[in-house]
Design a protein around this motif. Structure first.
Motif, mmCIF file in Angstrom:
data_model
loop_
_atom_site.group_PDB
_atom_site.id
_atom_site.type_symbol
_atom_site.label_atom_id
_atom_site.label_comp_id
_atom_site.label_asym_id
_atom_site.label_seq_id
_atom_site.Cartn_x
_atom_site.Cartn_y
_atom_site.Cartn_z
ATOM 1 N N LEU A 165 0.815 -1.208 0.000
ATOM 2 C CA LEU A 165 0.000 0.000 0.000
ATOM 3 C C LEU A 165 0.853 1.264 0.000
ATOM 4 C CD1 LEU A 165 -2.238 -2.139 1.151
ATOM 5 C CD2 LEU A 165 -3.361 -0.059 1.935
ATOM 6 N N GLY A 169 2.057 0.723 -4.049
ATOM 7 C CA GLY A 169 0.805 1.365 -4.473
ATOM 8 C C GLY A 169 0.798 2.862 -4.282
ATOM 9 N N VAL A 171 -0.371 4.691 -1.988
ATOM 10 C CA VAL A 171 -1.732 5.111 -1.661
ATOM 11 C C VAL A 171 -1.713 6.367 -0.809
ATOM 12 C CG1 VAL A 171 -3.817 4.437 -0.420
ATOM 13 C CG2 VAL A 171 -2.643 2.772 -1.865
ATOM 14 N N GLN A 175 -7.986 8.298 -1.280
ATOM 15 C CA GLN A 175 -8.090 7.470 -2.475
ATOM 16 C C GLN A 175 -8.941 6.237 -2.194
ATOM 17 O OE1 GLN A 175 -3.862 6.886 -3.617
ATOM 18 N NE2 GLN A 175 -4.397 7.979 -5.499
ATOM 19 N N VAL A 177 -9.599 2.253 -2.580
ATOM 20 C CA VAL A 177 -8.799 1.046 -2.764
ATOM 21 C C VAL A 177 -9.698 -0.178 -2.745
ATOM 22 C CG1 VAL A 177 -6.749 2.089 -1.707
ATOM 23 C CG2 VAL A 177 -8.303 0.747 -0.297
ATOM 24 N N ALA A 193 -4.983 0.273 5.267
ATOM 25 C CA ALA A 193 -5.690 1.250 4.437
ATOM 26 C C ALA A 193 -6.493 2.221 5.298
ATOM 27 C CB ALA A 193 -6.613 0.523 3.451
ATOM 28 N N THR A 198 -7.619 5.971 3.544
ATOM 29 C CA THR A 198 -8.242 5.778 2.236
ATOM 30 C C THR A 198 -9.749 5.645 2.390
ATOM 31 O OG1 THR A 198 -8.050 3.373 2.328
ATOM 32 C CG2 THR A 198 -6.182 4.596 1.416
ATOM 33 N N VAL A 201 -12.758 1.823 1.395
ATOM 34 C CA VAL A 201 -11.989 0.578 1.380
ATOM 35 C C VAL A 201 -12.954 -0.532 0.993
ATOM 36 C CG1 VAL A 201 -10.596 -1.041 2.705
ATOM 37 C CG2 VAL A 201 -10.461 1.414 3.197
ATOM 38 N N LEU A 243 -11.784 2.360 -9.092
ATOM 39 C CA LEU A 243 -10.771 2.283 -8.042
ATOM 40 C C LEU A 243 -9.510 3.049 -8.406
ATOM 41 C CD1 LEU A 243 -11.015 -1.497 -7.114
ATOM 42 C CD2 LEU A 243 -11.822 0.424 -5.741
ATOM 43 N N VAL A 245 -6.606 2.414 -6.588
ATOM 44 C CA VAL A 245 -5.597 1.369 -6.476
ATOM 45 C C VAL A 245 -6.284 0.063 -6.065
ATOM 46 C CG1 VAL A 245 -3.333 0.742 -5.590
ATOM 47 C CG2 VAL A 245 -4.020 3.142 -5.587
#
Length: 353
Positions: A165, A169, A171, A175, A177, A193, A198, A201, A243, A245
């Motif tokens: 992650l 990624g 992240v 964002q 995911v 996450a 994020t 999720v 998505l 990521v």
């Protein structure tokens, strides 16, 4: 103390057994660790069934034709080898990195990420044993308030999704995911996450119990990948954007195909689950037009384990729910069978010598 128990895989016949073997002696720059806990990972299962083989086996493994499994290991320093640089002492509580650099390739000599890194319990003897040799640069001190069985799973079950992650990624907070596979890696991917911030999720797993666990671990949405409205559900959860990521922690070709199909513009797929199957892109024109990417990820970095030990010891990351069962080392074969057959829906099984 001349012999010890160790879970050994004979590579030629792919037979596994807990055997009595000599206690190893630490060489220069090494310590002998008394193992207190060792995690059982799906990659251990794949080594036993032959779908995963040692990448760069060392001379001891090649010569004996056998390997002590186990790359998630925690314990106490027992015996010091010569020429140590650090201030280690018997009784020091440590967790081991899941692998080590070769120290000889051009990248190592220049201070970069090793191009020929070796994995404990894959390329050289691991910690499914009462004692294990460890190079001192793979030792990470752990505080007294972090139980051995929780510390043991950090170097892979937690640091691999952390690295996937945060590093591969890349992240960022806010964002979206998607996490495919809510087993030992994916379950911790969800928690990390959430720590990153994020949103949403989205967890994806065919098992109802795994989807329930995903929600308990902090997923905003938990989806069945075979549901006819799967794509519509991802679209709704992401406000029609797809998505940012996606993470494959399962290692199945169908997962990768599905993840690619729900990536948004500029979306990235990170491959953290291991499979020898090829990666295919059904709509390569659309993939390019959407500026999508696929990135490979393997294991975790040393600094990630340090940070995760800090998070766990500070109470930011509670790993107690991750330890599904504690099984004596002598019954390691039973632990492997439980994980392979998903008996009790395990996140991580820990062997206790």
């Amino acid at each position: 103390m001349n012999t010890m128990l160790a879970g050994r895989l004979h590579l030629g016949s792919l037979t596994f057994a807990v055997e009595e073997v000599p206690v190893p002696v630490p060489g220069p720059g090494e310590v002998l660790l008394e193992v207190k806990a060792a995690g059982v990972c799906l990659s251990d299962v794949h080594l036993i069934d032959g779908t995963l083989t040692p990448f760069r086996p060392d001379d001891a493994v090649t010569g004996s034709g056998a390997l002590t499994l186990g790359h998630e290991v925690a314990g106490v320093v027992h015996t010091l080898g010569p020429d140590l640089v650090g201030s280690w002492a018997p009784g020091t509580r440590v967790v081991l990195q899941a692998g080590q650099s070769c120290g000889r390739c051009e990248a190592c000599l220049r201070g970069f990420l090793c191009h020929r890194a070796m994995t404990r319990g894959v390329d050289y003897d691991g910690g499914w044993a009462q004692y294990v040799i460890a190079r001192e640069d793979t030792l990470i001190r752990i505080p007294d308030n972090l139980p051995f069985e929780q510390a043991a799973i950090i170097p892979d079950a937690v640091s691999t999704p952390y690295g996937a992650l945060v590093e591969t990624g890349q992240v960022r907070p806010g964002q979206s995911v998607g996490i495919w596979g809510v087993g030992g890696l994916g379950a911790h991917g969800i928690r990390i996450a959430r720590l990153i911030g994020t949103a949403p999720v989205i967890a994806v797993d065919p098992l109802p119990a795994a989807r329930e666990r995903a929600l308990a671990f902090g997923a905003d949405v938990a989806l069945d990948p075979v549901a006819p409205d799967f794509a519509e559900a991802v679209n709704a959860a992401t406000g029609g954007q797809g998505l940012d990521v996606a993470f494959d922690f399962a290692g199945f070709p169908a997962v990768r195909d599905q993840a690619i199909s729900v990536l948004g513009f500029g979306g990235v797929l990170v491959l953290a689950g291991l499979t020898p199957a090829p990666v295919t892109i059904a709509d390569s024109i659309g993939f390019s037009a959407r500026r999508n990417q696929i990135r490979g990820h393997f294991g975790g970095e040393a600094h990630g384990v340090d940070r995760l030990v800090g998070l766990a010891s500070a109470g930011r990351l509670d790993l107690a729910p991750s330890v599904t069962a504690r099984i004596p080392l002598a019954e390691a074969a039973d632990a492997v069978a439980q994980l392979e057959k998903k008996i009790g829906d395990p996140i991580r099984i820990v062997l206790v010598p």
